[in-house]
Design an enzyme around this catalytic site. Structure first.
Site, PDB file in Angstrom:
ATOM      1  N   ASP A 171      -6.537  -6.420  10.629  1.00 20.65           N
ATOM      2  CA  ASP A 171      -6.616  -7.539  11.576  1.00 20.65           C
ATOM      3  C   ASP A 171      -7.814  -8.492  11.480  1.00 20.65           C
ATOM      4  O   ASP A 171      -7.632  -9.696  11.389  1.00 20.65           O
ATOM      5  CB  ASP A 171      -6.594  -6.998  13.017  1.00 20.65           C
ATOM      6  CG  ASP A 171      -5.340  -6.184  13.290  1.00 20.65           C
ATOM      7  OD1 ASP A 171      -4.566  -5.929  12.353  1.00 20.65           O
ATOM      8  OD2 ASP A 171      -5.132  -5.806  14.455  1.00 20.65           O
ATOM      9  N   GLU A 403      -9.033   6.434  15.434  1.00 19.49           N
ATOM     10  CA  GLU A 403      -8.392   5.310  14.751  1.00 19.49           C
ATOM     11  C   GLU A 403      -9.215   4.887  13.520  1.00 19.49           C
ATOM     12  O   GLU A 403      -8.671   4.599  12.469  1.00 19.49           O
ATOM     13  CB  GLU A 403      -8.275   4.154  15.753  1.00 19.49           C
ATOM     14  CG  GLU A 403      -7.490   2.961  15.270  1.00 19.49           C
ATOM     15  CD  GLU A 403      -7.428   1.852  16.325  1.00 19.49           C
ATOM     16  OE1 GLU A 403      -8.057   1.996  17.402  1.00 19.49           O
ATOM     17  OE2 GLU A 403      -6.759   0.835  16.069  1.00 19.49           O
TER      18      GLU A 403
HETATM   19  C1  GLC Z   1      -4.238  -2.364  14.981  1.00 11.81           C
HETATM   20  C2  GLC Z   1      -4.330  -2.209  13.469  1.00 11.81           C
HETATM   21  C3  GLC Z   1      -2.948  -2.276  12.866  1.00 11.81           C
HETATM   22  C4  GLC Z   1      -2.081  -1.217  13.513  1.00 11.81           C
HETATM   23  C5  GLC Z   1      -2.067  -1.377  15.045  1.00 11.81           C
HETATM   24  C6  GLC Z   1      -1.382  -0.232  15.763  1.00 11.81           C
HETATM   25  O1  GLC Z   1      -3.765  -3.624  15.331  1.00 11.81           O
HETATM   26  O2  GLC Z   1      -5.170  -3.170  12.921  1.00 11.81           O
HETATM   27  O3  GLC Z   1      -3.004  -2.117  11.485  1.00 11.81           O
HETATM   28  O4  GLC Z   1      -0.789  -1.247  13.030  1.00 11.81           O
HETATM   29  O5  GLC Z   1      -3.388  -1.410  15.519  1.00 11.81           O
HETATM   30  O6  GLC Z   1      -1.965   0.980  15.424  1.00 11.81           O
END
Ligand code: GLC
Length: 438
Positions: A171, A403
């Site tokens: 992102d 995460e």
């Molecule tokens: C964040 C991450 C993305 C992922 C999402 C849900 O936006 O950057 O890659 O898919 O979270 O986990």
């Protein structure tokens, strides 16, 4: 921690994040819906101990596919106002081919499903059962690849574009910073929900969010029409990670269609597209001055010469020849592999934009590590592959299924935990897969 204990803990995370409607949330509170590439990694984890859930995961995602083959990055199976931007913001109904029975977003994410289906087949004890499942699903994934090549490869060069940073999955990578400078979005009024769950220092800034929102507003203005988006979006990028995943998934679809038999036309199509993609990814995205692959900014017609974890992902799809692969390994080891650092930081630790805490600007992510591990293994760089796997397992074992993680060993130890969402599904799912790999 013994492997068995870690696997059991990971299974508990997945089972707790699994929802009655047959999909798995990435993490409680922070991400309450179904995300596309998360689902793929999650299905791989489930496949090792509960194939029914793995199949449900894929089913529920494909059930939200648009008629033109597009697969959205979020599927809003339930109402939940703890996430921004939600269904009411994305308004998928603007596109005439979006599904009427469910709300989704109008942007996508890396096309993982091809290689995920192959993984499911390889993991399964009951091959016949999985083949039956594949028979019903594989054409949907094929249709998704056709969508990419027909709508998003505007120069017919075998490289597809993404029109939003959220489509990359990485992102807020510094790779996009110069693109943000070409935009001047208004200050939107919105209420972010992510920072009520996670400290602001670990998330993108509000001003960055203005840019993210602005691109979606533009896409909505055009009712998510691909052609118009390609013409007008200020963000139009050929991403090495996204394209490597597409190529790797092409390869899997070809293998699976051969096993299923009688799909000559589709195999022919995939092979010819794949050949072109492989040539172009090397010709256009390999950057010999930095010794890695990099992104191409299609809108501003220039290469973005920055190194991030995505820069090594072409190993995953077998793109580089041995010499290039060797160079990639050296770049990774020299820049990202200092002794006091875990592999693999999401952004160049020597780069000025590197930030150990901030999401995709430096922290280690388990899904990227898994992709790089598969890539280095493919080229038989055993030592590097082993280090990536061991570092990943050490992080989740010591700190939990977070995460993302601080890449500095010293700072990780000081914090004694990871960042972002806790009990994060793909960190758990891919730990299970790592521990089953020989
Ligand atoms: C964040 C991450 C993305 C992922 C999402 C849900 O936006 O950057 O890659 O898919 O979270 O986990």
């Amino acid at each position: 921690m013994a492997d068995k204990f870690l696997i059991d803990k990971a299974k508990t995370v997945l089972n707790q994040n699994f929802q009655k409607k047959g999909f798995t949330i990435p993490s409680k509170n922070l991400y309450p819906f179904q995300w596309k590439w998360d689902s793929g990694f999650i299905a791989i984890g489930f496949a090792h101990f509960d194939m029914e859930k793995a199949k449900k995961e894929i089913n529920s995602l494909l059930n939200a596919q648009w008629k033109n083959g597009f697969i959205p990055h979020i599927v809003f199976h339930t109402k939940n106002d703890s996430y921004f931007p939600g269904a009411d913001f994305h308004k998928s109904s603007l596109h005439p081919q979006s599904p009427a029975h469910i709300d989704t977003s109008g942007i996508t994410q890396p096309p993982v499903l091809g290689f995920v289906l192959e993984k499911l087949y390889n993991i399964a004890d009951d091959k016949e059962d999985v083949l039956n499942f594949l028979k019903n699903q594989i054409d949907k994934v094929y249709k998704n690849h056709k969508y990419f090549y027909s709508k998003r490869d505007i120069n017919n060069e075998g490289l597809v574009y993404i029109y939003h940073n959220w489509e990359s999955g990485t992102d807020n990578s510094p790779v996009w910073d110069d693109i943000w400078k070409t935009m001047n979005p208004p200050r939107y009024k919105f209420e972010r929900k992510d920072t009520t769950h996670v400290d602001y220092s670990q998330r993108p800034t509000d001003r960055e969010y203005d840019h993210y929102i602005d691109i979606i507003e533009l896409a909505k203005k055009f009712n998510y029409d691909d052609h118009k988006i390609a013409k007008h979006s200020p963000f139009l990028v050929q991403d090495p990670l996204f394209n490597s995943i597409l190529i790797r998934s092409n390869e899997s679809l070809i293998k699976l269609y051969k096993i299923l038999g009688g799909n000559e036309e589709k195999i022919k199509y995939l092979k010819s597209k794949n050949e072109k993609s492989l040539t172009s990814i090397n010709e256009k995205l390999y950057n010999s001055s930095i010794g890695a692959y990099s992104h191409f900014d299609l809108r501003n017609k220039k290469n973005i010469p920055l190194i991030c974890s995505s820069s090594f992902s072409p190993l995953f799809c077998g793109a580089p020849d041995f010499k290039k692969a060797q160079r990639l390994k050296n770049t990774l080891v020299e820049k990202f592999g200092k002794e006091d650092y875990y592999l693999c930081s999401s952004f160049d630790p020597e780069g000025i934009q590197h930030d150990q805490k901030k999401y995709w600007r430096g922290p280690v992510w388990i899904n990227l590590n898994w992709i790089l591990y598969q890539g280095f293994k493919r080229y038989k760089f055993k030592e590097t592959a082993k280090r990536i796997k061991n570092d990943s397992l050490e992080l989740v074992d010591k700190f939990g299924f977070y995460e993302y993680f601080n890449p500095s060993k010293e700072n990780s130890k000081k914090n004694n935990k990871g960042y972002g969402g806790e009990n994060f599904s793909w960190s758990a799912a891919l730990t299970i897969d790592f521990l089953h790999e020989k």
